[in-house]
Design a protein around this motif. Structure first.
Motif, short mmCIF file in Angstrom:
data_model
loop_
_atom_site.label_atom_id
_atom_site.label_comp_id
_atom_site.label_asym_id
_atom_site.label_seq_id
_atom_site.Cartn_x
_atom_site.Cartn_y
_atom_site.Cartn_z
N ASN A 221 -4.56 7.09 11.91
CA ASN A 221 -3.66 8.21 12.10
C ASN A 221 -3.71 8.71 13.55
O ASN A 221 -2.68 9.10 14.12
CB ASN A 221 -4.04 9.33 11.13
N ALA B 85 -1.82 0.60 7.74
CA ALA B 85 -2.74 1.47 7.01
C ALA B 85 -2.57 1.29 5.52
O ALA B 85 -3.56 1.23 4.77
CB ALA B 85 -2.51 2.92 7.41
N VAL C 198 -5.57 -0.09 3.16
CA VAL C 198 -6.18 0.76 2.14
C VAL C 198 -6.05 0.12 0.76
O VAL C 198 -6.97 0.24 -0.08
CB VAL C 198 -5.60 2.18 2.21
N GLU D 142 -8.81 5.66 7.93
CA GLU D 142 -7.47 6.25 7.88
C GLU D 142 -7.28 7.26 9.00
O GLU D 142 -6.23 7.31 9.65
CB GLU D 142 -7.25 6.94 6.53
N TYR E 59 1.54 8.75 4.04
CA TYR E 59 0.11 9.02 4.22
C TYR E 59 -0.37 10.05 3.20
O TYR E 59 -1.22 9.76 2.35
CB TYR E 59 -0.15 9.56 5.62
#
Lengths: 166, 103
Positions: free
Chosen positions: B43, B72, B76, B39, A59
């Motif tokens: 998360n 994710a 993205v 995002e 991330y």
């Protein structure tokens, strides 16, 4: 009550709140990175060190780099250099820097005090996760690989279209 | 200090982050900010899975988190490629500018 969890949670919420209110995408990206790092610390407190490492690497690392690349590609022009110098002012990075410093202090404090004493069996290690991943969750892994392949093909196709138009 | 985070505190954090991400998607019209808010929402679901997994000391929560992470990453990459493609045709990042659905 757990002070480490509370501070990380407050930092995560504050950073996210700042992220959705910034006018500039780069500033928002800085706050989003801090929010993801705070979430990684939350995972660590919860006894999930493997997930915490993945959160930082994928991330806060890989996905944020993708965003930075796109912001760079969208900012080609004469005004970009002027904007760049405006972004380097301390007001741009002092907020995320302070929040990240708070997280670093927390981490150093944890390391100095010998880490968090989890109750026996509370830490789910990477080994346990890996064994479950290739055992009962094998089909889910295959589905995830399908998804990644589809995303790869789509990104390649769209990227070729971008190159053709430009 | 024995670490024990109550289930409701962790789920509260996940809910607040999810709500903030949803507010970001609804309020902002900049495509990059909408993607970043997405995002945040993903998360937050990951945090909820980790909290539940930690509550029962089971690896399932972390496995679901890894799957959310995969999703994710895929989302993205495709989303940013679409933003780049749209930016070539309509040189703006305003989401409302692309409402004509012509090729």
């Amino acid at each position: 009550m757990n002070a480490t969890f509370d501070i990380s949670a407050v930092v995560a919420v504050l950073a996210t709140l700042m992220m959705i209110t910034r006018p500039s995408a780069v500033h928002g990206l800085l706050y989003l990175t801090v929010s993801l790092l705070a979430a990684a610390l939350v995972f660590f407190v919860l006894g999930a060190p493997f997930a915490a490492a993945l959160e930082v690497i994928i991330y806060a690392g890989a996905i944020m780099v993708l965003f930075v690349f796109v912001i760079m590609m969208l900012n080609i022009g004469d005004a970009a250099a002027l904007l760049e110098s405006a972004w380097l002012k301390p007001t741009a990075w002092i907020g995320p820097g302070l929040l990240a410093l708070l997280l670093a202090i927390e981490l150093v404090g944890l390391a100095a005090s010998g880490g968090i004493a989890h109750p026996a069996g509370a830490i789910v290690s990477a080994q346990t996760v890996g064994i479950a991943l290739v055992g009962p969750y094998m089909l889910a892994v295959e589905i995830a690989s399908f998804l990644l392949l589809a995303a790869l093909v789509a990104a390649f196709h769209l990227g070729r279209a971008v190159m053709r138009v430009s | 200090m024995v670490a024990s985070v109550p289930l409701d505190q962790g789920l509260l954090l996940a809910a607040v982050l999810f709500a903030l991400g949803l507010a970001g998607v609804l309020v902002r019209r900049n495509l990059l900010f909408m993607l970043m808010s997405l995002e945040v929402m993903l998360n937050a679901t990951g945090i909820a899975f980790i909290v539940a997994g930690a509550r029962w000391s089971a690896p399932d929560g972390q496995i679901m988190f890894i799957l959310v992470l995969t999703f994710a990453a895929a989302e993205v990459s495709v989303g940013l490629a679409l933003i780049l493609l749209m930016h070539r045709g309509i040189p703006t990042l305003d989401a409302d500018a692309g409402d004509h659905l012509r090729g």
